[in-house]
Design a protein around this motif. Structure first.
Motif, short mmCIF file in Angstrom:
data_model
loop_
_atom_site.label_atom_id
_atom_site.label_comp_id
_atom_site.label_asym_id
_atom_site.label_seq_id
_atom_site.Cartn_x
_atom_site.Cartn_y
_atom_site.Cartn_z
N LEU A 258 38.70 40.69 46.13
CA LEU A 258 39.73 40.61 45.08
C LEU A 258 40.14 42.02 44.65
O LEU A 258 39.30 42.91 44.59
N TYR B 140 36.43 31.82 43.38
CA TYR B 140 36.40 32.75 44.52
C TYR B 140 35.11 32.63 45.34
O TYR B 140 35.16 32.54 46.57
N TRP C 268 45.29 34.64 45.41
CA TRP C 268 44.67 35.81 44.73
C TRP C 268 45.66 36.97 44.67
O TRP C 268 45.68 37.74 43.72
#
Ligand code: MN3
Length: 245
Positions: free
Chosen positions: A52, A72, A126
């Protein structure tokens, strides 16, 4: 557009299975470009999650840190792992990119459909998010939105409606269709507009996860509040970049 794709799919159904079983390389369908950077590991050519670009807690005015972390590290990680399981079993050409698999998803198993979709959708999601406040500034893109939806407010309303009315689990999308027009739609489960089975095929530009796992800890049953707050997080630089491809 649908007719064109249906025709092409008809062609693929008649000829594609034989071609794929012969190991001939699949192509990205006309009108699509490889737009995302869904990564593979250099060692074994299996899909990996991209790290990320922000911390779990950096979106917390709109999405809380625990939701981001579980989403995630558990949900999205699961799709990635299961995609690799299917990829090992079903695909001989280890160089195939995810866009090609999705463009030909009707030839694969349900497990592949759910997990190739799941991995692509999350990797894109994301990147659609950012903790940095930014707005859409690209004049050409703004004019295109105004031309195709009437106004930015109409675009927003239509996108929110697609996200709110998706029954059960799924995604809302802004896509660029093959004819260049922008359109909004939603898909069920982990399906997406790159799939040859989709009734809203197009190049995805923006997506929103409306599975309960994406918002339930903070919002419970209030999906509409989650959708409204999503607009504070959109990474317009990324979306514009996809539009310009
Ligand atoms: Mn999700």
């Amino acid at each position: 557009m649908k007719k064109i794709f249906n025709t092409r799919r008809g062609f693929l159904l008649n000829s594609g299975k034989a071609a794929i079983s012969l190991g001939l390389s699949q192509t990205i369908l006309p009108g699509f470009t490889k737009i995302t950077d869904v990564l593979k590991n250099n060692l074994d050519n299996l899909f990996v999650q991209k790290p990320l670009a922000y911390r779990y807690d950096s979106l917390q005015n709109s999405i809380d840190a625990l939701t981001m972390e579980i989403h995630y590290t558990k949900h999205a990680a699961g799709y990635c792992k299961n995609l690799n399981d299917s990829f090992s079993v079903e695909i001989k050409d280890k160089n195939l990119c995810i866009e090609k698999i999705l463009n030909h998803i009707s030839f694969y198993s349900t497990k592949m459909r759910n997990n190739a979709g799941g991995h692509f959708n999350h990797e894109m999601f994301w990147q659609c998010l950012t903790p940095k406040t930014n707005t859409l500034t690209d004049q050409q893109f703004i004019e295109k939105i105004n031309a195709d939806f009437g106004s930015f407010e109409n675009f927003k309303t239509k996108f929110n409606e697609a996200a709110k009315t998706r029954f059960g689990s799924g995604w809302a999308w802004l896509v660029k269709q093959q004819d260049g027009k922008l359109a909004i739609c939603s898909t069920a489960n982990q399906d997406n507009p790159l799939m040859d089975i989709s009734d809203c095929m197009g190049q995805p530009l923006l997506c929103l996860d409306v599975w309960e796992h994406a918002y339930y800890l903070k919002y419970q049953n209030k999906r509409a509040d989650y959708i409204n707050n999503f607009w504070n997080l959109i990474n317009w630089n990324y979306v514009t970049q996809l539009y310009k491809v």
